[in-house]
Design a protein around this motif. Structure first.
Motif: not given
Lengths: 97, 649
Positions: B490-493, B309-316
């Motif tokens: 993952s998305s919660a983290a 279960d993978v989630s990634a977020l990027m705030q440029p």
């Protein structure tokens, strides 16, 4: 799945209840095939239909052909309706919600 | 314009002109006055002396002898001709006797009428009271001359009288001789003298003033107006015409100063325009770079499959930044996730990021060993890195069947390990950033995750976020955030970290990209081997309904699964179907593997285009799957068709 048949003059109503999937769809096929020759119009009453798969959709198309278009779907629940819409049936069939 | 210099100059010049002329008039008048007085005095006294000389010829006693009437008349005629000759009114001879009595001897006048009266009233022997005597008379008695003015006024305008003593042959003052100069003649003399002197002077002064005015007008007012008009119509977007100021004085230097200024402004504006357009151009290019970058590294990414279960977020950050992440399945069935940070921002950083990310992905797919890949990519980058840029990278590879993890670090922040209900900083070998030195010697680390355990990878944009009090977010804060509320998926983290950091630096500028990638191990032991029979679908149905309990979209997901299952049963010729499913983070993932013939159900064109009438022969299944599933993926792996369907639940 269960199919209950009610004949009303030249109109036949098939009440389909339960799950109409790959395994159960032959039962509906059989029920349509057993309609007597006087039947002019056919109604599928889906009030108690819980589930439909493409096998069920195929039976609807087959019945529609057999009745030369004189097929009505009645009491279609919203879950079933959305599957019919995805397949584009809502544009081709006479459906009473 | 409220005031006009020209008008002011005219007024001042006019006032000055009047003042100067008035002063001249005053001076001239005084001159004229004294000159007329002198001329009257001298002429009159001369006339009186000539008269005295005539009387002396005969002797006063002879003249006053009443017997000599003939002589008296002769002398009287001669005196009258003198009177006329000197333009006098009257000429008379008398003596002062006793108590200021005037004893007239003879009186003549120029005009006939006056002469007749003078002969009658002031003839020989006429006596008049002359008290008090005038100063001239008193002086004359003593034989002297006084300059005291002696003016007699009468109905004819009056006379200016000049009296001289008459001396006998013995030098004794015997009588007085009076000469009356007509006042009007005297006054006319003043006036004539005054105007004769004043008019040419006034004209000269007037002409001088006019010349002065024209010089001022021509040399100051006109050039000032020209320059002002030029300034008023000054348009910085056009080249200036040269100023038409034909002089070589201060006005010329003002005009030149203005010309220089307008040239400078013109140049300056041209410069600004070209700089602005260049800036626009580079901003547009930067926007394109940013779009490309966002295309390569989406702002959010989520995947739930293969037991991972993978989630990634990027705030440029505002500028094109250098963070990146990537997550994909390897051909051996393992799952790879990586995060990286490029030194430097801007277009250069973005290009280097694109290069690094692409090479990493390619190498990872080929080699599948994180440390080997990092070492190889490091050599690649060292060989083609003239700008000396570098990248820190952390790669995790997980076996979704066993939870075994291989990881390797190239100088990146140590990730967090969420394991056994605890959150800790993983302590990997630090490695060295890619692109700096060849032979980095990066080595793999190993660990094994249990189900529900995972990683949180992040970039220094997280730990080095700065708040209004200039404090860093820091690894400690990150640790305690996750310790206090240990995430299970993952998305919660990823979300909780991103939100916490954004809250932290609220009100400050974001200096660096903030990137978070979280990976949780779910395990794949729900894989069940089914026979290729329609009856077996009930196993799938039960598993899916169990996982999606209460979800309104469960039946639709099930419909898609049934269509896929029926297709495999009907067409593949497989001897088994391996089924697995997992749910988490609002996502249901279903995988069907079969060893039938290789077939990509999504490669053909959409069957939705098929004719309605032919639907009784089938062909709706794949269309329904595509419509229902959030994501469909097919791959051929280890001689198996692997179909993964992802649904939102």
């Amino acid at each position: 799945m269960a199919v209950e048949k009610i004949t009303n003059g030249t109109e036949a109503v098939l009440k389909v209840s339960g799950w109409l999937d790959t395994q159960s769809s032959p039962e509906l096929e059989k029920a349509v095939a057993e309609l007597d020759g006087n039947t002019e119009t056919l109604v599928f009453d889906f009030e108690k239909l819980e589930y439909i798969s493409s096998a069920g959709l195929r039976q609807i198309v087959a019945a529609h052909k057999k009745m030369n278009g004189k097929l009505t779907l009645r009491n279609v629940q919203s879950d079933i309706m959305s599957v019919l819409s995805m397949a584009g049936f809502d544009k081709r069939l006479h459906i009473e919600a | 314009m409220k005031h006009s210099i020209q008008k002011e100059i005219i007024v001042v010049l006019a006032l000055e002109l009047i003042a100067v002329i008035a002063a001249c008039a005053l001076v001239t008048y005084r001159n004229s006055y004294s000159s007329a007085l002198k001329s009257s005095r001298d002429d009159s006294r001369n006339a009186a002396r000539v008269a005295g000389a005539i009387i002396s010829e005969y002797g006063l006693d002879t003249v006053t002898d009443p017997e000599n009437k003939e002589l008296y008349g002769k002398i009287r005629r001669r005196l009258r001709s003198i009177c006329k000759g000197f333009e006098l009114d009257y000429l008379y001879v008398y003596t002062i006797e006793g108590n200021d009595e005037c004893h007239y001897i003879m009186a003549v006048a120029s005009k006939d009428e006056n002469d007749r009266i003078a002969a009658e009233r002031l003839g020989l022997g006429t006596i008049r009271d002359c008290h008090p005597l005038h100063a001239q008379e008193q002086a004359a008695i003593k034989g002297e001359i006084s300059d005291e003015l002696f003016i007699l006024r009468n109905e004819f305008g009056g006379d200016m009288t000049w009296i001289v003593p008459f001396f006998d042959n013995n030098g004794k003052a015997r009588a007085l001789i009076g000469a009356d100069d007509a006042l009007y003649l005297y006054n006319a003399g003043i006036t004539r003298h005054f105007f004769v002197a004043l008019i040419p002077i006034s004209l000269l002064i007037f002409i001088a003033h006019m010349v002065l005015f024209f010089i001022i007008h021509r040399r100051i007012v006109t050039p000032v107006k020209t320059i002002a008009n030029h300034m008023r119509t000054f348009d910085p977007s056009h080249e200036e015409e040269p100023l038409q100021v034909n002089s070589q004085d201060e006005m010329r230097s003002i005009a030149e100063a203005f010309e220089k200024m307008s040239r400078d402004i013109h140049l300056y504006i041209e410069n600004i325009a070209s700089i602005t357009s260049e800036r626009e151009q580079s901003r547009a290019q930067l926007d394109v770079a940013r779009k490309i970058q966002y295309g390569m590294v989406p702002a959010s990414f989520s995947e739930n499959r293969n037991g991972v279960d993978v989630s990634a977020l990027m705030q440029p950050a505002k500028e094109v930044g250098g963070d990146f992440y990537d997550a994909f399945t390897l051909e051996n069935g393992n799952y790879c996730a990586m995060i990286g940070d490029i030194s430097g921002k801007g277009v250069g950083g973005a290009l280097f990021m694109a290069l690094t990310k692409s090479i990493l992905r390619d190498r990872m797919k080929q080699i599948m060993d994180p440390a080997a890949v990092l070492n190889k990519v490091n050599d690649d980058l060292c060989a083609q890195n003239p700008e000396g840029m570098f990248a820190t990278v952390f790669i995790v590879v997980i076996d979704p069947m066993t939870g075994r993890v291989q990881y390797a670090n190239a100088g990146h922040n140590a990730p967090l390990l969420i394991s056994g209900g605890e959150v800790s900083l993983l302590n990997p070998e630090p490695g060295i950033a890619l692109g700096l030195f060849e032979d980095a010697g990066i080595r793999n680390g190993n660990l094994t995750l249990k189900k529900g355990e995972g990683f949180l990878l992040y970039t220094d944009g997280v730990t080095e976020a700065v708040n209004t009090e200039k404090a860093f977010y820091g690894a400690e804060r990150l640790l305690s955030l996750l310790k206090n509320n240990t995430p299970k998926e993952s998305s919660a983290a990823a979300n909780s970290v991103k939100n916490s950091v954004e809250e932290f630096f609220a009100g400050c500028e974001q200096f660096d990209d903030i990137t978070v990638l979280s990976l949780f191990y779910r395990g794949e032991d729900s894989e069940l081997e089914l026979k290729p029979s329609l009856d077996e679908f009930k196993t799938v149905r039960e598993s899916v309904l169990e996982l999606c309990a209460g979800s309104g979209s469960a039946k639709k997901a099930l419909l898609a699964c049934e269509e896929a299952f029926v297709n495999i049963v009907s067409y593949s010729g497989a001897s088994y179907i391996k089924f697995s499913c997992s749910a988490g983070g609002g996502v249901l993932s279903v995988t069907l593997k079969d060893n039938g013939m290789r077939f990509d159900p999504f490669a053909g064109e959409s069957s939705a285009e098929k004719d309605f009438e032919s639907f009784d022969k089938g062909g709706m299944g794949i269309s329904l799957i595509k419509q229902i599933a959030e994501k469909t993926e097919w791959r051929f792996e280890n001689e198996n068709n692997v179909l993964t369907l992802t649904f939102k639940i």
